[in-house]
Design a protein around this motif. Structure first.
Motif: not given
Length: 382
Positions: A137, A157-158, A205-206
């Motif tokens: 991140q 965002t990522y 999140g990834y």
């Protein structure tokens, strides 16, 4: 042109305390044999060459020898860093790699052009590969800033950052007479995890949508998820999977590498070639009597024992099944919390009584364990 796509070697992997070094030697020898038979123009290793960021000298020797052997088949070789790799350490090997004719990209560099690799096959097919190592991140934000893609706002965002970085690396994918390729180490939304990945780097999140890849790419060679699979996207997107199952969660996977045949004006044709050198991973379950009847499999075992817990049970199972690496009480025999178990009241009860109640509530009542607790308690009291 023909491409051999492999990833997630995880050299140095230890499974429940058991080194898999000999299996890795056999697996990588199998990958090299496939390369000799298939004669690809390009080999892509899409990250996680190692299982740890601090590989042993033996693991480093095995990886460098494997890359060298792949290069000696006549193929161009490009390898990128994954989330298990130490990107800076891989970059430190770049002088060796360049001398050996191998392209190694461990981490994202300040000059984006370093991640765009050009080549021409012996048959005259020109290709261009955008190679993106794993980005955390924090480093995704830094990469955006390095490439001057406007300020990296905190609320982005990522996936936003990855889209912009990949857009920069593939902006030259416009020539009609060139094969355009991408390799990256990341999680695509909707893909199926293999079972042994590092959770922190596969959670939402990834995850990025497949739309981060350009429609002008002929093939996207991904690493990170250990199950071979095609991903729906604007271009052909694929995980090749790991060439060996690295944990019991992957026992249903078929270890393989992917062979891709493509030209500048024809669609990629993809097929899997199995890699069978590593021992299989299997889960078995049963009572001691049932386990005693099993034929000794040529596999590493996870054993779910259908017996009430007691001192010495693990050793009995290990004697029956020497290749058992993980031994557990079958989850179906463990009572659910509060399922009729009497809740011990602390007030006025001795440690021995409380421990006995705990064992009973967990279905672990065993005189031998209680006696061991009594001995320890007596030592503490004195």
């Amino acid at each position: 042109m023909k491409i051999l796509h492999t990833s997630d070697w995880h050299v140095g992997k230890v499974l429940k305390g058991r080194s898999r070094a000999e299996e890795h030697k056999s697996v990588l020898a199998g990958v090299i044999d496939i390369a000799r038979a298939e004669q690809p123009d390009l080999v892509i290793v899409a990250g996680d060459l190692y299982d740890t960021a601090a590989p042993t000298p033996e693991a480093t020797r095995l990886v460098t020898r494997a890359l060298t052997a792949l290069r000696r088949t006549g193929a161009d070789v490009v390898a990128i860093g994954g989330n298990h790799d130490n990107g800076a350490a891989l970059d430190a090997l770049r002088p060796w790699a360049e001398a050996a004719g191998i392209t190694l990209r461990g981490s994202v560099r300040e000059n984006p052009d370093e991640h765009v690799i050009d080549g021409t096959t012996a048959g005259g097919e020109r290709w261009r590969l955008a190679a993106l190592p794993f980005l955390s991140q924090r480093y995704a934000v830094r990469a955006v800033e390095m490439y001057e893609l406007t300020a990296a706002e905190a609320n982005q965002t990522y996936a936003d950052h990855l889209r912009r970085v990949l857009g920069r690396l593939t902006e030259s994918f416009t020539e009609p007479d060139r094969v355009h390729l991408v390799t990256a180490h990341l999680t695509v939304t909707g893909a199926a995890a293999g079972g042994g990945e590092r959770d922190a780097h596969t959670v939402l999140g990834y995850a990025v949508p497949a739309t981060v890849f350009p429609a002008t790419a002929h093939y996207v060679a991904l690493g990170h998820l250990h199950r071979a699979q095609r991903i729906d996207g604007p271009c052909p997107v694929r995980y090749c999977g790991s060439p060996l199952a690295v944990d019991f969660g992957e026992q249903e996977n078929v270890p393989s590498v992917t062979i891709v045949e493509v030209t500048a004006d024809t669609a990629a044709r993809v097929r899997e070639v199995p890699v069978t050198a590593a021992a299989a991973l299997r889960t078995v379950r049963g009572t001691l009597a049932q386990l005693a009847e099993l034929e000794q499999p040529d596999a590493w075992l996870r054993v779910y024992v259908r017996e009430q817990p007691r001192a010495g049970l693990r050793e009995e199972v290990q004697e029956l099944l020497p290749r058992a690496l993980e031994i557990r009480i079958d989850p179906e025999l463990v009572p659910a919390p509060g399922s009729g178990a009497r809740i011990a009241q602390r007030s006025g009860r001795s440690p021995r009584e409380l421990f006995g109640d705990y064992l009973s509530s967990r279905g672990h009542a065993d005189d031998g364990v209680q006696e061991l607790f009594d001995e320890l308690l007596e030592e503490v009291d004195h």
